[in-house]
Design a protein around this motif. Structure first.
Motif, PDB file in Angstrom:
ATOM      1  N   PRO A  44       0.872  -1.146   0.117  1.00 41.99           N
ATOM      2  CA  PRO A  44      -0.013   0.049   0.193  1.00 41.99           C
ATOM      3  C   PRO A  44       0.803   1.229  -0.179  1.00 41.99           C
ATOM      4  N   LYS A  45       0.314   2.266  -0.673  1.00 41.48           N
ATOM      5  CA  LYS A  45       0.929   3.567  -0.678  1.00 41.48           C
ATOM      6  C   LYS A  45       2.309   3.474  -1.322  1.00 41.48           C
ATOM      7  N   THR A  46       2.365   2.726  -2.484  1.00 42.76           N
ATOM      8  CA  THR A  46       3.799   2.618  -3.044  1.00 42.76           C
ATOM      9  C   THR A  46       3.589   2.946  -4.317  1.00 42.76           C
ATOM     10  N   SER A  47       4.910   3.311  -4.850  1.00 42.46           N
ATOM     11  CA  SER A  47       4.817   3.751  -6.248  1.00 42.46           C
ATOM     12  C   SER A  47       5.345   2.665  -7.143  1.00 42.46           C
ATOM     13  N   TYR A  48       4.673   2.541  -8.389  1.00 41.34           N
ATOM     14  CA  TYR A  48       4.771   1.430  -9.229  1.00 41.34           C
ATOM     15  C   TYR A  48       4.727   1.852 -10.675  1.00 41.34           C
ATOM     16  N   GLU A  49       4.988   1.171 -11.801  1.00 37.95           N
ATOM     17  CA  GLU A  49       4.798   1.608 -13.068  1.00 37.95           C
ATOM     18  C   GLU A  49       4.391   0.260 -13.582  1.00 37.95           C
ATOM     19  N   ILE A  50       3.229   0.658 -14.598  1.00 41.07           N
ATOM     20  CA  ILE A  50       2.792  -0.448 -15.586  1.00 41.07           C
ATOM     21  C   ILE A  50       3.489  -0.196 -16.880  1.00 41.07           C
ATOM     22  N   ARG A  51       4.007  -1.083 -17.747  1.00 43.45           N
ATOM     23  CA  ARG A  51       4.365  -1.123 -19.071  1.00 43.45           C
ATOM     24  C   ARG A  51       4.029  -2.052 -20.093  1.00 43.45           C
TER      25      ARG A  51
END
Length: 304
Positions: free
Chosen positions: A47-54
């Protein structure tokens, strides 16, 4: 994933990244949906964590994806959220609190492999009674499928995996001319990327179909004659009575809806004559039905 007015794209590989490391990957389903959760992501999402979808533009199933531009006029819930990052379309996001899902991370891609087919409608036969209507697609590629509706615009909801394979001959519709309940047909041709093309044909486009229809009146029962057929506006109905009782004449559209009804009266062997004005109806196929007692006769008419 796909533009708001397009079908979902199946079989697109979607990757989840964090701090330059790929954590998981998945494939979009038949409706274009994808998801990452504790089952598909080792260790789950924090939770409350930065990710990226590629999403890579070059895919095994899709030769080349082309990202759509974001459109401020489109509902944010379905607008493209992806941005261009050289070889990838990317969405940066931060997870919500524990137990809350993010359901609006959408990718929009332009169709770069849209089907390019042509449809033809033809009638074959020596007279209206044995004539057949045939619709054929030309320019079809190997991975393309189809669905059709008997309407001026496609009104179905099919997706690629449920659509029908297109035969090598390209023939997608065959039916006796006098049994066809509509003069319109729209075929949706879909490829594996979800891109589609709608092609429309009408009975009124075929001179041969119209000629065969016109002969219908000449081969009909002598008791019921309707002319001219096709007609630009009015038709004259001639009917010789077969029994006692009033004669009820109806005009119906291709769906069977009664558009007009009138009654005539006379002796059992009377010769009835009436003129029906079809000019207020749009061009298409209509049915003129006549009933006297238990006797029912009908003819199909083309209004040009």
């Amino acid at each position: 994933m796909q533009d708001a007015d397009e079908m979902g794209m199946a079989g697109v590989r979607v990757e989840l990244w964090r701090k330059g490391k790929q954590l998981a990957s998945t494939m979009s389903d038949s409706l274009g949906f994808y998801s990452f959760d504790s089952r598909s992501t080792p260790g789950g999402l924090s939770p409350k964590t930065s990710y990226e979808i590629r999403i890579a533009y070059i895919q095994e199933r899709h030769k080349k994806l082309s990202l759509s531009a974001a459109d401020p006029a489109v509902d944010p819930a379905i607008n493209n959220d992806g941005v261009d990052r050289q070889e990838y379309a990317v969405i940066l996001f931060t997870t919500e609190a524990l137990g809350i899902s993010s359901n609006s991370l959408d990718f929009g891609f332009k169709c770069v492999e849209r089907p390019q087919v042509k449809a033809t409608l033809a009638c074959t036969g020596t007279n209206a009674a044995d004539a057949m209507v045939k619709v054929t697609l030309k320019g079809v590629k190997a991975n393309e499928r189809f669905d059709l509706t008997l309407t001026k615009e496609y009104s179905g909801t099919t997706e690629y995996v449920l659509a029908h394979p297109i035969p090598p001959s390209g023939s997608i519709f065959t039916k006796p001319l006098l049994d066809w309940e509509s003069d319109n047909l729209t075929a949706r041709v879909i490829n594996a990327t979800g891109c589609f093309q709608d092609v429309y044909v009408s009975l009124l486009q075929s001179k041969e179909c119209i000629r065969l229809f016109s002969e219908q009146s000449n081969t009909a029962s002598e008791r019921l004659q309707i002319s001219p057929n096709p007609t630009p506006d009015k038709v004259v109905v001639h009917y010789r009575g077969m029994t006692t009782g009033p004669v009820v004449i109806q005009v119906l559209n291709g769906s069977g809806k009664v558009l007009h009804q009138e009654s005539l009266s006379g002796p059992s062997d009377a010769l009835y004559r009436t003129t029906l004005d079809l000019s207020r109806y749009q061009s298409g196929l209509y049915i003129i039905s006549l009933q006297q007692g238990s006797t029912v006769l009908s003819r199909k008419i083309i209004r040009r």
